[in-house]
Design an enzyme around this catalytic site. Structure first.
Site, PDB file in Angstrom:
ATOM      1  N   TYR A 151     -54.075 -48.000  64.339  1.00 35.35           N
ATOM      2  CA  TYR A 151     -54.041 -47.417  65.414  1.00 35.35           C
ATOM      3  C   TYR A 151     -53.520 -48.424  66.799  1.00 35.35           C
ATOM      4  CZ  TYR A 151     -53.246 -43.045  68.375  1.00 35.35           C
ATOM      5  OH  TYR A 151     -52.482 -42.035  69.163  1.00 35.35           O
ATOM      6  N   PHE A 198     -22.690 -41.638  73.332  1.00 37.57           N
ATOM      7  CA  PHE A 198     -22.792 -41.070  72.421  1.00 37.57           C
ATOM      8  C   PHE A 198     -23.402 -39.819  72.258  1.00 37.57           C
ATOM      9  CE2 PHE A 198     -25.407 -41.638  68.649  1.00 37.57           C
ATOM     10  CZ  PHE A 198     -24.310 -41.370  67.624  1.00 37.57           C
ATOM     11  N   THR A 199     -23.145 -39.156  71.082  1.00 36.01           N
ATOM     12  CA  THR A 199     -23.599 -37.876  71.062  1.00 36.01           C
ATOM     13  C   THR A 199     -25.548 -37.738  71.140  1.00 36.01           C
ATOM     14  OG1 THR A 199     -24.042 -38.669  68.657  1.00 36.01           O
ATOM     15  CG2 THR A 199     -22.191 -37.388  69.181  1.00 36.01           C
ATOM     16  N   ASP A 202     -27.646 -49.831  75.908  1.00 40.37           N
ATOM     17  CA  ASP A 202     -27.545 -49.390  74.505  1.00 40.37           C
ATOM     18  C   ASP A 202     -27.043 -50.237  73.163  1.00 40.37           C
ATOM     19  OD1 ASP A 202     -27.700 -47.983  71.857  1.00 40.37           O
ATOM     20  OD2 ASP A 202     -26.772 -46.518  72.748  1.00 40.37           O
ATOM     21  N   LYS A 225     -30.250 -49.502  62.998  1.00 43.50           N
ATOM     22  CA  LYS A 225     -29.252 -50.377  62.587  1.00 43.50           C
ATOM     23  C   LYS A 225     -29.429 -51.809  62.823  1.00 43.50           C
ATOM     24  CE  LYS A 225     -26.714 -45.749  63.958  1.00 43.50           C
ATOM     25  NZ  LYS A 225     -26.673 -44.902  65.247  1.00 43.50           N
ATOM     26  N   ARG A 266     -14.746 -37.269  61.556  1.00 44.77           N
ATOM     27  CA  ARG A 266     -14.805 -36.930  63.224  1.00 44.77           C
ATOM     28  C   ARG A 266     -13.433 -36.896  63.848  1.00 44.77           C
ATOM     29  NH1 ARG A 266     -20.208 -39.117  65.026  1.00 44.77           N
ATOM     30  NH2 ARG A 266     -20.362 -37.628  64.461  1.00 44.77           N
ATOM     31  N   PHE A 269     -20.661 -29.110  62.120  1.00 46.58           N
ATOM     32  CA  PHE A 269     -20.119 -30.115  61.501  1.00 46.58           C
ATOM     33  C   PHE A 269     -21.212 -30.899  60.494  1.00 46.58           C
ATOM     34  CE2 PHE A 269     -22.656 -33.798  63.262  1.00 46.58           C
ATOM     35  CZ  PHE A 269     -23.149 -33.261  64.123  1.00 46.58           C
TER      36      PHE A 269
HETATM   37  C1  LIG Z   1     -27.062 -44.223  66.271  1.00 45.25           C
HETATM   38  C2  LIG Z   1     -27.355 -44.430  67.564  1.00 45.25           C
HETATM   39  C3  LIG Z   1     -27.873 -44.405  68.146  1.00 45.25           C
HETATM   40  C4  LIG Z   1     -28.622 -42.906  68.129  1.00 45.25           C
HETATM   41  O1  LIG Z   1     -30.136 -44.187  66.743  1.00 45.25           O
HETATM   42  P1  LIG Z   1     -30.382 -43.110  66.354  1.00 45.25           P
HETATM   43  O2  LIG Z   1     -31.628 -43.702  65.910  1.00 45.25           O
HETATM   44  O3  LIG Z   1     -29.311 -42.350  65.179  1.00 45.25           O
HETATM   45  O4  LIG Z   1     -31.665 -41.631  66.969  1.00 45.25           O
HETATM   46  C5  LIG Z   1     -27.684 -44.301  69.896  1.00 45.25           C
HETATM   47  N1  LIG Z   1     -26.663 -44.817  70.270  1.00 45.25           N
HETATM   48  C6  LIG Z   1     -25.662 -45.339  69.119  1.00 45.25           C
HETATM   49  C7  LIG Z   1     -24.873 -46.506  70.094  1.00 45.25           C
HETATM   50  C8  LIG Z   1     -25.987 -45.367  68.321  1.00 45.25           C
HETATM   51  O5  LIG Z   1     -24.791 -45.864  67.159  1.00 45.25           O
END
Ligand SMILES: *Cc1c(COP(=O)(O)O)cnc(C)c1O
Length: 482
Positions: A80, A132-133, A222, A265, A389, A455
């Protein structure tokens, strides 16, 4: 740096790795594919993976790991507090980015939650190249507003711009003149997810960041899609052709205040991280980690993912590793463009994007969802799962009227190091067949439309028997082939 093939005009993408673990795939016969896509409400999110031959839904959390990542996972130190795993990840971040301060989070959107909670207050704004969403959802939930400043070329389906994700600097300056005191933070997305994974140049980022420094504006990068963006910097920005990747990453980290990323990613793993050079920022944000994520040594991540992330970040410094995504995407886009299929050009990171309205000759009206219809048709044609999309991904206005998307796109994500060239060629082949038979593709209509996130969960049906006709044509052309 790249392996050239004899007597080939174009670069042939070559896998710079070998496959040592495989997962058996199943390609159902076309009649079964028609049935399965309807059981899934013509929504590719609702397909079962066992019925999918090529899963091109997303590049998130589905990238192939290396042998060294798998090995690292075995030595994860599950404590932990004071875990060696956490120390190793911190050391990797310091080495790769040069950032001594690290806050863990369970994925990218969790970092966005923390940053928005900490800095966004009602009435504030967050300028960015493109939203981004999840970033937008957290900022607006805190009462902030997203202001997009991507250059106008970024929104054109086809042009020759190498960096369609760049900021429009004059517009940024005008915004600062007008509303500087309202800016919570400026956000740079390296590799604009929603407009085709289009990159931003080092020159543009450094200019934006130096403006932020001068004006005292907090800056956030980001870096979720930074890996592909680094490849484009190295190959499209002459000044950086010979710059080591580590130097580029350090330069970026020095120029901004905060970097965050989704390790689903970046780093071929799971999880997320906020990193910074500045202790005061670290202190401002640290209280949110135990509140929302977990203790400061793991932040909701599984320790094995942290080990995989650390190793994956080192692998991001290797051009032969980071080129794999973009060169396979480029090969797919080029093959389809040469055939006349309308694609988003130039090819970007994360996947290939088909311009669905143009593909269907503008024949299917927005209220019958061209991109959704094409996603359904491609699953039928090849067992290939893409992601809509377009307008289905939008949400209705509060009064119930539709908000139609500017572009109707079908995204074909290319998870990194997962597909071989013959699979990419198979995908191109089925898209080409569909293109030649595009007059058979019809529209979709709702049978179940949830009021939020339609979606993900919504269900649609074809507006006619076009799917059966498409399947019959497939049998005519391919006989008893799968
Ligand atoms: C996927 C993504 C996120 C969010 O990441 P998650 O791990 O899915 O929460 C944020 N910004 C960008 C540019 C992304 O491609």
């Amino acid at each position: 740096m790249t392996v050239k093939f004899y007597k080939q005009d174009h670069q042939v993408p070559l896998e710079m790795h070998k496959v040592r673990i495989v997962q058996k795939l199943y390609l159902p016969p076309i009649e079964e594919r028609v049935r399965k896509i309807n059981e899934a409400g013509n929504n590719t999110f609702l397909l079962q993976n066992r019925d999918v031959f090529m899963d091109m839904l997303t590049d998130s959390g589905v990238n192939a790991m290396s042998d060294l990542q798998q090995a690292a996972m075995l030595r994860a130190d599950d404590a932990y507090a004071g875990s060696e795993t956490c120390n190793r990840l911190k050391a990797a971040l310091l080495d790769v980015f040069g950032t001594p301060f690290f806050l863990p989070a369970h994925q990218g959107r969790a970092c966005e939650n923390i940053l928005s909670e900490a800095y966004v207050k009602p009435g504030m704004i967050c300028p960015m190249n493109f939203h981004f969403t999840t970033a937008k959802a957290h900022i607006t939930r805190c009462g902030g507003e997203v202001i997009e400043l991507v250059r106008k070329e970024g929104l054109e389906p086809v042009n020759n711009e190498p960096f369609k994700g760049n900021f429009d600097i004059p517009r940024l300056k005008a915004l600062i003149d007008e509303r500087k005191k309202d800016i919570a933070f400026l956000r740079i997305e390296t590799g604009t997810n929603l407009i085709g994974g289009q990159p931003i140049s080092m020159e543009n980022m450094l200019e934006v960041l130096s403006i932020c420094r001068r004006e005292g504006i907090r800056s956030v990068i980001d870096a979720s899609l930074l890996q592909d963006n680094l490849y484009f910097i190295k190959t499209r920005e002459p000044e950086y052709k010979h710059a080591p990747l580590r130097d580029i990453m350090h330069k970026l980290a020095e120029a901004c205040d905060i970097i965050y990323f989704s390790s689903r990613k970046l780093g071929f793993s799971r999880g997320g991280a906020i990193i910074t050079m500045h202790e005061n920022i670290y202190r401002e944000l640290m209280e949110f980690v135990p509140l929302y994520e977990g203790f400061l040594t793991y932040g909701g991540m599984e320790v094995r993912s942290m080990e995989a992330m650390a190793q994956g970040l080192y692998e991001t410094l290797d051009m032969e590793v980071i080129s794999q995504g973009p060169i396979f995407i480029e090969a797919l886009v080029r093959e389809l463009v040469d055939y006349g299929v309308p694609m988003i050009e130039p090819a970007g990171g994360l996947g290939a994007h088909i311009n669905a309205s143009a593909f269907l000759d503008g024949r299917i009206p927005s209220n019958q969802y061209p991109a959704g219809a094409l996603a359904s048709a491609l699953y039928i044609a090849g067992g290939i799962r893409g992601m809509e999309r377009g307008s289905i991904s939008e949400q209705r206005e509060p009064d119930g009227t539709e908000r139609y998307a500017e572009l109707e796109l079908l995204r074909l994500a290319v998870p990194r190091r997962v597909f071989t060239l013959s699979q990419i060629k198979y995908c191109a082949d089925r898209v080409k067949w569909l293109f030649d038979n595009r007059e058979l593709i019809g529209g979709l209509k709702w049978i179940e439309e949830p009021s939020v996130l339609r979606f993900f969960f919504g269900r649609l049906a074809p507006t006619s028997d076009w799917q059966d006709k498409l399947a019959r044509k497939f049998r005519e052309d391919f006989g008893d082939s799968l």
